[in-house]
Design an enzyme around this catalytic site. Structure first.
Site, PDB file in Angstrom:
ATOM      1  N   ASP A  20       4.543 -44.638  -2.810  1.00 22.07           N
ATOM      2  CA  ASP A  20       3.794 -44.246  -1.611  1.00 22.07           C
ATOM      3  C   ASP A  20       4.559 -43.259  -0.748  1.00 22.07           C
ATOM      4  OD1 ASP A  20       5.518 -46.476  -0.993  1.00 22.07           O
ATOM      5  OD2 ASP A  20       4.447 -46.747   0.888  1.00 22.07           O
ATOM      6  N   THR A 191      -1.906 -51.265   6.322  1.00 19.62           N
ATOM      7  CA  THR A 191      -1.567 -50.489   5.121  1.00 19.62           C
ATOM      8  C   THR A 191      -1.985 -51.190   3.838  1.00 19.62           C
ATOM      9  OG1 THR A 191       0.680 -51.404   4.968  1.00 19.62           O
ATOM     10  CG2 THR A 191       0.382 -49.400   6.282  1.00 19.62           C
ATOM     11  N   MET A 239      -1.049 -47.779  -0.172  1.00 19.11           N
ATOM     12  CA  MET A 239      -0.558 -46.483   0.300  1.00 19.11           C
ATOM     13  C   MET A 239      -0.010 -46.638   1.718  1.00 19.11           C
ATOM     14  SD  MET A 239      -0.832 -44.038  -2.004  1.00 19.11           S
ATOM     15  CE  MET A 239      -0.123 -45.276  -3.107  1.00 19.11           C
ATOM     16  N   HIS A 240       1.063 -47.414   1.842  1.00 20.85           N
ATOM     17  CA  HIS A 240       1.643 -47.693   3.157  1.00 20.85           C
ATOM     18  C   HIS A 240       2.028 -46.408   3.899  1.00 20.85           C
ATOM     19  CE1 HIS A 240       2.071 -51.868   1.803  1.00 20.85           C
ATOM     20  NE2 HIS A 240       2.736 -51.436   0.748  1.00 20.85           N
ATOM     21  N   ASP A 241       2.908 -45.623   3.283  1.00 20.71           N
ATOM     22  CA  ASP A 241       3.512 -44.477   3.971  1.00 20.71           C
ATOM     23  C   ASP A 241       2.537 -43.334   4.247  1.00 20.71           C
ATOM     24  OD1 ASP A 241       5.749 -46.029   3.796  1.00 20.71           O
ATOM     25  OD2 ASP A 241       6.749 -44.821   2.269  1.00 20.71           O
TER      26      ASP A 241
END
Length: 317
Positions: A20, A191, A239-241
């Site tokens: 991510d 997230t 897709m945290h970031d």
């Protein structure tokens, strides 16, 4: 145009590693409303040397070798542990800029007070060091957006009571929370709702587009790695970031709530965060007091809207 510094613990490009952060870097380059001026690296998903090499490699793959990369902290502030990763043999070992990350952050913000947004998607070690190097650093930022924390529920994991970035260096998070800047915290509460499925990853891997094919292969490998650990989560990865990067130009995708946040730095509950939504004024001593928010936390997300934005922009790389 948002002028951005991006602080990463990037591991995309190493087999079986999280992806991510690589997508976050790609999105920062693909968004026409972001000018990516500086990238810094930190120990987290992998060791800082590997993160630096992989960041430089990805910038070259994306056609932006001109973006300066500064290597940062190889260890958390007080904790001796560090995660060690690997770099494939065919990756070129390029040299980052000579100035260490925290010093480069301070220099860039001093030169452009009130104009720079810092997006931190790894442990907060570099950010905390910059704040210690220059007591005006936090106040001189335009915005600080952080991927980190979980606020509405515990992780329910005794080995990692806090979200990884905060668990990795809780003392750094404590410095950031006490710095005076009301950062925007994009945590697991939102997230985990934005995901790339295995079908989408395989479609990317089969693409004629160079970056999509590269990222797709490593996303398939990451989902397979997650599946080997937790079969019930075999079909997608979060897709945290990239959501933190999207928050820079599209904050409307996220529902925000002001809060007063504290982080646990002891061993037993390391990295756990307590978020007071400031709906009351009770204090432990029985008196009432007016707390001021030290954070703006993400409490909900338009997942479909983010996915459309994310996928559309990646196609433009």
């Amino acid at each position: 145009m948002e002028r951005v510094m991006l602080d990463v613990d990037l591991a995309m490009g190493a087999p079986g590693s999280d992806v991510d952060d690589g997508f976050a870097l790609a999105l920062a380059l693909a968004d026409p409303d972001i000018s990516l001026e500086l990238v810094t690296t930190v120990n987290g998903n992998t060791d800082v040397a590997s993160a630096t090499t992989l960041t430089l490699e990805l910038l070259h793959r994306l056609g932006h070798p001109e973006v300066p990369v500064h290597r940062g902290a190889q260890l958390p502030l007080l904790r001796p542990q560090a995660k060690f990763g690997s770099v494939p043999d065919d990756v070129v070992a390029r040299e980052p800029q000579a100035t260490p990350a925290a010093a480069a952050m301070v220099e860039h913000v001093r030169a452009n007070p009130g104009e720079i947004t810092l997006v931190a998607v790894g442990p907060l070690t570099n950010v905390a060091l910059a704040m210690r190097l220059d007591h005006t650093f936090a106040a001189s930022l335009k915005r600080l957006v952080i991927m980190g924390g979980v606020f509405s529920k515990p992780t329910n994991e005794t080995r990692m009571p806090g979200e990884f970035n905060i668990w990795n260096d809780p003392e750094a998070a404590e410095i950031v929370l006490g710095s005076g800047i009301v950062a925007q915290w994009v945590g697991l509460d939102v997230t985990l709702k934005v995901r790339v499925t295995m079908a989408e990853a395989r479609a990317m891997a089969a693409s004629d587009h160079e970056f999509a094919a590269f990222a797709g292969r490593y996303t398939v490998a990451w989902i397979e790695h997650l599946s080997s650990r937790r079969p019930e989560q075999a079909d997608s990865c979060a897709m945290h970031d990239p959501l933190a990067v999207a928050a820079v130009t599209h904050p409307e995708l996220i529902t925000w709530q002001d809060a007063y946040v504290q982080v646990e730095t002891g061993d037993r509950l390391r990295g756990a965060m307590i978020a007071d939504p400031l709906t009351g004024g009770w204090a432990p001593d029985g008196k009432t007091q007016k707390l001021q928010p030290n954070a703006s936390i993400a409490v909900d997300v338009d997942a479909a809207g983010f996915t459309r934005f994310f996928m559309d922009k990646l196609k433009e790389l």
